[in-house]
Design an enzyme around this catalytic site. Structure first.
Site, PDB file in Angstrom:
ATOM      1  N   LYS A 190       0.851  -1.198   0.000  1.00 48.41           N
ATOM      2  CA  LYS A 190       0.000   0.000   0.000  1.00 48.41           C
ATOM      3  C   LYS A 190       0.880   1.239   0.000  1.00 48.41           C
ATOM      4  O   LYS A 190       1.609   1.508   0.963  1.00 48.41           O
ATOM      5  CB  LYS A 190      -0.895   0.048   1.236  1.00 48.41           C
ATOM      6  N   GLY A 241       7.106   4.466   8.330  1.00 50.10           N
ATOM      7  CA  GLY A 241       6.209   5.596   8.584  1.00 50.10           C
ATOM      8  C   GLY A 241       6.423   6.135   9.983  1.00 50.10           C
ATOM      9  O   GLY A 241       7.527   6.030  10.533  1.00 50.10           O
ATOM     10  N   SER A 242       5.357   6.677  10.557  1.00 53.51           N
ATOM     11  CA  SER A 242       5.516   7.356  11.842  1.00 53.51           C
ATOM     12  C   SER A 242       5.643   6.356  12.999  1.00 53.51           C
ATOM     13  O   SER A 242       5.134   5.233  12.934  1.00 53.51           O
ATOM     14  CB  SER A 242       4.314   8.269  12.083  1.00 53.51           C
ATOM     15  N   THR A 243       6.296   6.796  14.058  1.00 54.97           N
ATOM     16  CA  THR A 243       6.474   5.952  15.243  1.00 54.97           C
ATOM     17  C   THR A 243       5.110   5.591  15.841  1.00 54.97           C
ATOM     18  O   THR A 243       4.889   4.471  16.287  1.00 54.97           O
ATOM     19  CB  THR A 243       7.371   6.676  16.263  1.00 54.97           C
ATOM     20  N   GLU A 263      10.344   0.629  10.271  1.00 54.35           N
ATOM     21  CA  GLU A 263      11.339   1.676  10.027  1.00 54.35           C
ATOM     22  C   GLU A 263      10.615   2.989  10.297  1.00 54.35           C
ATOM     23  O   GLU A 263       9.758   3.395   9.519  1.00 54.35           O
ATOM     24  CB  GLU A 263      11.831   1.558   8.579  1.00 54.35           C
TER      25      GLU A 263
END
Ligand code: NAI
Length: 775
Positions: A190, A241-243, A263
């Protein structure tokens, strides 16, 4: 007027790249896209618009995938997987090579489309994103070609769900798809909702290149589609992406048996020493923080500059900022393009507004653009020094000594990347390994390559992408896992032991310690006779053991040679007491313990052998020729030992981990804890520094949440026969610690599965250090 005068007075004239090929391609698709499933595009469904952030123009409408679409894509990938794996490495290599060629042949179309959709300067999409994406497919064609030779005994994971962000849409796709396909997996990917177009163009080219249907599936949509993929029956999730979302995915996949690599974000330090080549360091900073408008997970967003040169360096940086051109991303002379979306721009502006620091901003046009920004005089604890801004905003502070620089660099919850600038090789190579980050550039920034492992520590996530280290994350050992049955303790009614009453204790910080709650539990032999009492540890004991393990940090700094000496010594001392341990094992389990003790001694010797031998490697990267991929200890590891093989299991888990420099909290076999409580006497006589190995006994299910949630433990492993996998993976989401759990599956502790190999890898982090080499 001289030629020099003409050059100096010449007006800047825009040199725009033509969008015509990209717009023609969009027009040919009717500016409306379906999903790419099982080798074909679906009819476009209800969806959303994707825009050019530089102009606000709608580029196309995309389909929001439904639960049914995701299920169909996963089924297509599942159906295709066996055939794809059966092609063999060399067969798959041909396809990867064909995809690399496709990317190169259509590089201009891809680059322009990327710039239109994302807003990044054409200079970057053309000269960085595209060549690196093609390089990824070439490099991984090689990985496929050599898989059978280089990775014997490894097989594909199966179907991989891959979720990627908007900052490097095509490059992130290449990072995810190339290694997965090389290792024989199929994928459902995606792209991010703001930037899906190059993924859809890639899908079209997969079809044209004759990639078997179902091997690559692309579903578009927002985060809810990501959630659907996470929940679907895939074998692995790879996320960038974001934490915050990474944490949610960790929790959502807990106990599912799905492999996971994350990551995530960063707040990477950019350290400038007074002996740095300041002009180069200022130019490097442009690549570090203004590359892709700072929308880079490994951006050098935190400048730490040595006090003596701070004023001068900041003046140089400001002067350079004044010359940065911000504007039309298609203009080949533009340094910084548009921010990916007005929402992201607003997020950046909101974070910066109201700061107490001194703000310096370069000129910038109106619209979805944000000026190159420098905020100086911030304290290390300021939110802007700690939180990821993900925009062209550099924050800065000063330091006096290398020690202070390292302390400031590591004063963050992240651990993705760092840059170190010094012309003194001693300073640079002394400081680089001390920084808690997965990637460190010496006199450079943001260098990336398919051969160099990339990934983070701490809240920057786990797993590596690139190089052989990245490939192991897309494979598993061959063989069908065997379910593990719960091992129960023997029970009995006696209240006093027949022999002399010797109540073992916990072993914390090199000392015997009574359990905090004072409780013990009777241990019985197979005939129900009481053979001893074992302490029942609790949360407080875990806390004490963690503190002791942190106090033993010197072990991680010791050389492998020294650690090997200690491991040999443990082996010798265990061997000297072999009969006694064999008798304890037999008394507890009813089985002859002689072989178990002998194997335990072997494991200690094997781990000692690896202590100065499990090395990193030198990655052959085109940018620098030699990049170090070093192995460093994880730190403090908590491990639930196997219930069967109470001594061999404990030793097999402990020995490789301490050989690599970790400190451990071992929770002994719940059913048969007494071999472990005798074993600490062996540790006591073998020069093991206090705190390196801490041994607890008690109920695994009760201790698992405290271990998993503890913020100062770096990794938690479970080989227990109790069902701990879910609780450990869920509990680990807070600090994003590493986990290694058995998912209810058995290991043959007496065979190769108990040998150090897998433990050495799990016990280490790969730290990639880019050194100037022939540069
Ligand atoms: P995000 O983490 O929300 O999005 C990344 C991808 O995950 C997108 O494809 C998104 O659709 C998907 N996603 C979102 N929610 C999901 C969920 N619950 N389950 C599964 N997939 C989900 O990042 P976003 O909102 O685009 O950016 C927010 C912030 O995240 C940025 O300001 C930046 O600080 C950080 N970020 C970091 C990146 C990195 O490479 N480390 C990349 C992108 C954003």
């Amino acid at each position: 007027m001289s030629v020099k005068d003409i050059f100096e007075t010449m007006d800047y004239g825009p040199a725009s790249e033509s969008p015509s090929e990209a717009t023609a391609w969009l027009d040919a698709q009717g500016r409306s896209f379906g999903l790419f499933i099982d080798g074909a595009f679906t009819t476009p469904g209800a969806g959303f618009e994707t825009r050019n952030p530089a102009t606000g123009e709608v580029l196309a409408t995309l389909t929001q995938a439904t639960e049914g679409d995701v299920a169909t894509a996963v089924t297509a990938a599942r159906t295709a997987q066996q055939g794809w794996a059966a092609l063999g490495g060399p067969g798959r290599a041909r396809h990867l090579y064909a995809l690399a060629r496709m990317l190169q042949k259509h590089a201009r179309l891809f680059a322009v489309l990327e710039t239109l959709d994302n807003g990044k300067p054409i200079r970057e999409s053309r000269d960085i994103d595209l060549p690196l994406a093609a390089r990824h497919f070439y490099h991984h064609a090689g990985a496929a070609q050599l898989m059978e030779v280089e990775m014997p005994g490894r097989v594909p994971m199966g179907v991989c769900g891959q979720i990627i962000p908007w900052n490097f849409p095509l490059l992130m796709l290449a990072w995810k798809v190339a290694p997965a396909l090389a290792m024989g997996n199929t994928v459902v990917l995606k792209p991010a909702e703001w930037t899906s177009l190059t993924a859809l163009l890639f899908a079209e080219l997969c079809h044209k290149a004759g990639l078997p249907k179902g091997v690559v599936n692309i579903v578009t949509g927002d985060g809810t589609v990501g959630e659907m993929i996470v929940k679907s029956p895939v074998d692995k999730i790879a996320f960038t992406g974001s934490t915050e979302v990474g944490r949610a995915i960790r929790a959502a996949t807990a106990g599912s048996g799905k492999a996971l690599s994350l990551e995530l974000g960063g707040k990477s330090p950019y350290i400038v020493f007074e002996d740095a080549d300041l002009a180069s360091a200022a130019e490097g900073l442009v690549d570090a923080i203004w590359f892709n408008g700072g929308q880079v997970c490994c951006a050098g967003s935190r400048l730490l500059v040595q006090e003596g040169v701070a004023d001068r360096f900041l003046e140089m940086v400001k002067a350079r900022m004044d010359t940065l051109r911000v504007g039309n991303p298609l203009d080949k002379c533009i340094d910084m393009g548009a921010i990916v979306d007005p929402k992201q721009r607003a997020r950046i502006a909101a974070m910066v507004s109201g700061t107490d620091g001194d703000v310096y901003q370069a000129p910038c046009p109106d619209g979805c653009f944000y000026p190159p920004t420098l905020i100086s005089n911030l304290s290390p604890a300021d939110p802007l020094m700690q939180d990821e801004i993900f925009g062209p905003v550099l924050v800065s502070t000063t330091f006096r000594t290398p020690t202070e620089a390292v302390a400031l660099a590591n004063d963050t919850s992240y651990g993705l990347a760092a840059s170190v600038w010094s012309e003194n090789i001693n300073t640079a190579l002394d400081v680089a390994p001390k920084i808690a980050a997965g990637v460190i550039w010496v006199n450079g920034a943001n260098m990336l390559d398919a051969a160099a492992p990339f990934g983070g520590l701490r809240e920057s996530g786990f797993g590596r992408e690139g190089g052989p280290e990245g490939l192991s994350a897309y494979t598993r050992p061959a063989g069908t896992p065997r379910p593990l049955t719960r091992t129960s303790a023997f029970t009995g009614t006696e209240t006093a032991p027949a022999a002399v009453d010797r109540t073992p204790k916990l072993y914390i910080g090199g000392k015997q310690a009574r359990p905090d709650n004072g409780q013990t539990r009777g241990i019985h032999d197979p005939k129900g006779r009481l053979i001893g009492e074992a302490p029942v540890a609790s949360r407080k004991d875990i806390r004490n053991a963690v503190e002791a393990a942190h106090g033993a940090a010197g072990w991680s700094a010791a050389h492998g040679h020294n650690r090997a000496q200690v491991l040999y010594f443990i082996g010798e001392n265990l061997s000297a007491r072999a009969d006694e341990f064999a008798a304890t094992l037999e008394r507890m389990t009813g089985k002859n313990g002689t072989e178990e003790v002998a194997l335990s001694v072997d494991r200690l010797f094997a781990a000692a052998a690896w202590a100065d031998r499990f090395d990193g490697r030198i990655a052959n990267t085109p940018l620098r020729g030699a990049t170090l991929a070093t192995r460093t200890p994880c730190g403090v590891i908590g491990a639930f030992c196997p219930d069967e093989h109470p001594l061999l299991g404990l030793v097999s888990v402990m020995a490789p981990a301490i050989a690599m420099g970790n400190r451990m909290l071992l929770v002994a076999s719940e059913a048969f804890p007494l071999a472990a409580t005798d074993f600490y006497q062996v540790l006591d006589t073998s020069d093991v520094p206090g705190g390196v190995v801490n041994i607890l006994t008690g109920p695994h299910e009760a201790l698992a949440p405290s271990m998993a949630e503890h913020m100062d433990i770096d990794a938690v492993w479970s080989f227990s026969s109790a069902p701990l996998s879910e609780v450990i993976e869920r509990g680990s989401a807070g600090s994003l610690k590493r986990t290694w759990v058995n998912d209810g599956m058995d290991r043959d502790w007496t065979g190769p599965e108990g040998a150090p190999d897998a433990f050495l890898e799990a016990a280490t982090e790969v730290k990639t250090i880019w050194i100037p080499w022939g540069a």
